[in-house]
Design a protein around this motif. Structure first.
Motif, PDB file in Angstrom:
ATOM      1  N   LYS A 110       0.826  -1.019  -0.250  1.00 16.01           N
ATOM      2  CA  LYS A 110      -0.089  -0.101  -0.140  1.00 16.01           C
ATOM      3  C   LYS A 110       0.745   1.259   0.152  1.00 16.01           C
ATOM      4  O   LYS A 110       0.408   1.669  -0.870  1.00 16.01           O
ATOM      5  CB  LYS A 110      -1.330   0.541   1.277  1.00 16.01           C
ATOM      6  N   ALA A 111       2.110   1.118   0.414  1.00 16.87           N
ATOM      7  CA  ALA A 111       2.786   2.343   0.845  1.00 16.87           C
ATOM      8  C   ALA A 111       3.275   2.663  -0.306  1.00 16.87           C
ATOM      9  O   ALA A 111       3.953   3.884  -1.158  1.00 16.87           O
ATOM     10  CB  ALA A 111       4.234   2.514   1.993  1.00 16.87           C
ATOM     11  N   TYR A 112       4.113   1.581  -1.394  1.00 14.51           N
ATOM     12  CA  TYR A 112       4.330   1.201  -2.510  1.00 14.51           C
ATOM     13  C   TYR A 112       3.899   2.421  -3.376  1.00 14.51           C
ATOM     14  O   TYR A 112       3.775   2.957  -4.096  1.00 14.51           O
ATOM     15  CB  TYR A 112       4.760   0.109  -3.129  1.00 14.51           C
ATOM     16  N   LYS A 113       2.352   2.576  -3.501  1.00 17.93           N
ATOM     17  CA  LYS A 113       1.367   2.079  -4.708  1.00 17.93           C
ATOM     18  C   LYS A 113       1.136   3.609  -4.388  1.00 17.93           C
ATOM     19  O   LYS A 113       0.653   4.554  -5.022  1.00 17.93           O
ATOM     20  CB  LYS A 113       0.143   1.642  -4.395  1.00 17.93           C
ATOM     21  N   GLU A 114       1.484   4.261  -3.175  1.00 16.29           N
ATOM     22  CA  GLU A 114       0.778   5.984  -2.270  1.00 16.29           C
ATOM     23  C   GLU A 114       2.403   6.462  -2.857  1.00 16.29           C
ATOM     24  O   GLU A 114       2.185   7.791  -3.475  1.00 16.29           O
ATOM     25  CB  GLU A 114       0.744   6.226  -0.934  1.00 16.29           C
ATOM     26  N   VAL A 115       3.080   6.526  -2.792  1.00 13.46           N
ATOM     27  CA  VAL A 115       4.711   7.137  -3.210  1.00 13.46           C
ATOM     28  C   VAL A 115       5.122   6.752  -4.469  1.00 13.46           C
ATOM     29  O   VAL A 115       4.828   8.109  -5.293  1.00 13.46           O
ATOM     30  CB  VAL A 115       5.891   5.896  -2.961  1.00 13.46           C
ATOM     31  N   GLU A 116       3.916   6.167  -5.659  1.00 12.64           N
ATOM     32  CA  GLU A 116       3.708   4.913  -6.777  1.00 12.64           C
ATOM     33  C   GLU A 116       3.598   6.954  -7.957  1.00 12.64           C
ATOM     34  O   GLU A 116       3.441   7.650  -8.080  1.00 12.64           O
ATOM     35  CB  GLU A 116       3.996   4.613  -7.389  1.00 12.64           C
ATOM     36  N   LEU A 117       2.011   6.729  -7.556  1.00 14.34           N
ATOM     37  CA  LEU A 117       0.755   7.772  -6.766  1.00 14.34           C
ATOM     38  C   LEU A 117       1.513   9.863  -6.879  1.00 14.34           C
ATOM     39  O   LEU A 117       1.417  10.519  -7.835  1.00 14.34           O
ATOM     40  CB  LEU A 117      -0.429   7.839  -6.432  1.00 14.34           C
TER      41      LEU A 117
ATOM     42  N   LYS B 214      13.142  16.218 -16.692  1.00 13.31           N
ATOM     43  CA  LYS B 214      13.822  15.436 -16.886  1.00 13.31           C
ATOM     44  C   LYS B 214      14.404  14.665 -16.145  1.00 13.31           C
ATOM     45  O   LYS B 214      13.972  12.986 -15.652  1.00 13.31           O
ATOM     46  CB  LYS B 214      14.313  15.176 -18.563  1.00 13.31           C
ATOM     47  N   ALA B 215      15.165  14.946 -15.584  1.00 13.61           N
ATOM     48  CA  ALA B 215      16.294  14.466 -14.018  1.00 13.61           C
ATOM     49  C   ALA B 215      15.647  13.607 -13.567  1.00 13.61           C
ATOM     50  O   ALA B 215      15.389  12.344 -12.416  1.00 13.61           O
ATOM     51  CB  ALA B 215      17.068  15.123 -14.205  1.00 13.61           C
ATOM     52  N   MET B 216      14.356  14.530 -12.830  1.00  5.89           N
ATOM     53  CA  MET B 216      13.485  13.984 -11.920  1.00  5.89           C
ATOM     54  C   MET B 216      12.572  12.650 -11.993  1.00  5.89           C
ATOM     55  O   MET B 216      12.307  11.582 -11.172  1.00  5.89           O
ATOM     56  CB  MET B 216      12.693  15.304 -11.577  1.00  5.89           C
ATOM     57  N   ARG B 217      12.191  13.076 -13.144  1.00  8.34           N
ATOM     58  CA  ARG B 217      11.637  11.966 -13.589  1.00  8.34           C
ATOM     59  C   ARG B 217      12.407   9.999 -13.852  1.00  8.34           C
ATOM     60  O   ARG B 217      11.744   9.929 -13.569  1.00  8.34           O
ATOM     61  CB  ARG B 217      11.164  12.406 -15.157  1.00  8.34           C
ATOM     62  N   ASP B 218      13.382  10.186 -14.471  1.00  4.73           N
ATOM     63  CA  ASP B 218      14.350   9.279 -15.022  1.00  4.73           C
ATOM     64  C   ASP B 218      14.740   9.134 -13.822  1.00  4.73           C
ATOM     65  O   ASP B 218      14.882   7.640 -13.394  1.00  4.73           O
ATOM     66  CB  ASP B 218      15.555   9.986 -15.417  1.00  4.73           C
ATOM     67  N   SER B 219      15.454   9.413 -12.555  1.00  2.37           N
ATOM     68  CA  SER B 219      15.741   9.110 -11.564  1.00  2.37           C
ATOM     69  C   SER B 219      14.378   8.276 -10.301  1.00  2.37           C
ATOM     70  O   SER B 219      14.534   7.160  -9.543  1.00  2.37           O
ATOM     71  CB  SER B 219      16.213  10.779 -10.818  1.00  2.37           C
ATOM     72  N   ALA B 220      13.690   9.343  -9.865  1.00  2.00           N
ATOM     73  CA  ALA B 220      12.015   8.479 -10.311  1.00  2.00           C
ATOM     74  C   ALA B 220      11.662   7.256 -10.548  1.00  2.00           C
ATOM     75  O   ALA B 220      11.219   6.417  -9.286  1.00  2.00           O
ATOM     76  CB  ALA B 220      10.583   9.654 -10.338  1.00  2.00           C
ATOM     77  N   MET B 221      11.964   6.814 -11.682  1.00  2.00           N
ATOM     78  CA  MET B 221      11.503   5.490 -12.708  1.00  2.00           C
ATOM     79  C   MET B 221      12.794   5.066 -12.068  1.00  2.00           C
ATOM     80  O   MET B 221      12.055   3.824 -11.717  1.00  2.00           O
ATOM     81  CB  MET B 221      11.551   5.655 -14.231  1.00  2.00           C
TER      82      MET B 221
ATOM     83  N   TYR C 294      13.867   4.668  -8.748  1.00  2.00           N
ATOM     84  CA  TYR C 294      13.599   4.264  -7.689  1.00  2.00           C
ATOM     85  C   TYR C 294      12.470   3.371  -7.670  1.00  2.00           C
ATOM     86  O   TYR C 294      11.913   2.995  -6.657  1.00  2.00           O
ATOM     87  CB  TYR C 294      13.009   5.414  -6.760  1.00  2.00           C
ATOM     88  N   LEU C 295      11.171   4.063  -7.969  1.00  2.89           N
ATOM     89  CA  LEU C 295       9.884   2.734  -7.838  1.00  2.89           C
ATOM     90  C   LEU C 295      10.310   2.134  -8.661  1.00  2.89           C
ATOM     91  O   LEU C 295       9.216   1.080  -8.327  1.00  2.89           O
ATOM     92  CB  LEU C 295       8.818   4.122  -8.964  1.00  2.89           C
ATOM     93  N   SER C 296      11.232   2.000  -9.737  1.00  2.17           N
ATOM     94  CA  SER C 296      11.740   0.078  -9.827  1.00  2.17           C
ATOM     95  C   SER C 296      12.115  -0.717  -8.918  1.00  2.17           C
ATOM     96  O   SER C 296      11.386  -1.827  -8.815  1.00  2.17           O
ATOM     97  CB  SER C 296      12.768  -0.254 -11.329  1.00  2.17           C
ATOM     98  N   TYR C 297      12.938  -0.175  -8.426  1.00  2.00           N
ATOM     99  CA  TYR C 297      13.337  -0.462  -7.234  1.00  2.00           C
ATOM    100  C   TYR C 297      12.498  -1.144  -5.869  1.00  2.00           C
ATOM    101  O   TYR C 297      11.982  -2.076  -5.595  1.00  2.00           O
ATOM    102  CB  TYR C 297      14.647  -0.546  -6.696  1.00  2.00           C
ATOM    103  N   ALA C 298      11.636   0.266  -5.835  1.00  2.00           N
ATOM    104  CA  ALA C 298      10.598  -0.005  -4.474  1.00  2.00           C
ATOM    105  C   ALA C 298       9.532  -0.947  -4.795  1.00  2.00           C
ATOM    106  O   ALA C 298       8.884  -1.878  -4.410  1.00  2.00           O
ATOM    107  CB  ALA C 298       9.843   1.336  -4.300  1.00  2.00           C
ATOM    108  N   LYS C 299       9.545  -1.038  -6.375  1.00  2.00           N
ATOM    109  CA  LYS C 299       8.352  -2.218  -6.835  1.00  2.00           C
ATOM    110  C   LYS C 299       8.399  -3.557  -7.015  1.00  2.00           C
ATOM    111  O   LYS C 299       8.187  -3.982  -6.259  1.00  2.00           O
ATOM    112  CB  LYS C 299       7.571  -1.540  -8.278  1.00  2.00           C
ATOM    113  N   TYR C 300       9.937  -3.444  -7.251  1.00  2.00           N
ATOM    114  CA  TYR C 300      10.441  -5.059  -6.598  1.00  2.00           C
ATOM    115  C   TYR C 300      10.717  -5.278  -5.625  1.00  2.00           C
ATOM    116  O   TYR C 300      10.615  -6.308  -4.728  1.00  2.00           O
ATOM    117  CB  TYR C 300      11.679  -4.559  -6.989  1.00  2.00           C
TER     118      TYR C 300
END
Length: 82
Positions: A7-14, A49-56, A58-64
């Protein structure tokens, strides 16, 4: 993984998706208001753009992690759908 972590991951993702979208929108607005090539526009465009790339990344590992560190992406997709 626990339901609370997922649930926390999904909140962070959004939240991250919203944040990066707002940054991109702001950069677009600056492009329409500032002179072409202005330092402010260039920095905001590159920064968003850098923030978007960094976030992706971060989110990839957080999802994992949130999905229990499965052996493959397919296992995550199965978990999401199931």
């Amino acid at each position: 993984m626990t339901d609370e972590i997922l649930k926390a991951y999904k909140e962070v993702e959004l939240a991250v998706e919203r944040y990066t979208r707002l940054l991109q929108d702001h950069a677009q607005m600056l492009q329409n208001m500032e002179p072409p090539g202005s330092d402010k526009v260039v920095r905001m465009t590159q920064g968003s753009k850098a923030m978007r790339d960094s976030a992706m990344i971060y989110l990839s590992y957080a999802k994992y992690v949130a999905y229990g560190m499965p052996a493959s992406e397919e296992m995550i997709e199965d978990e999401i759908q199931g």
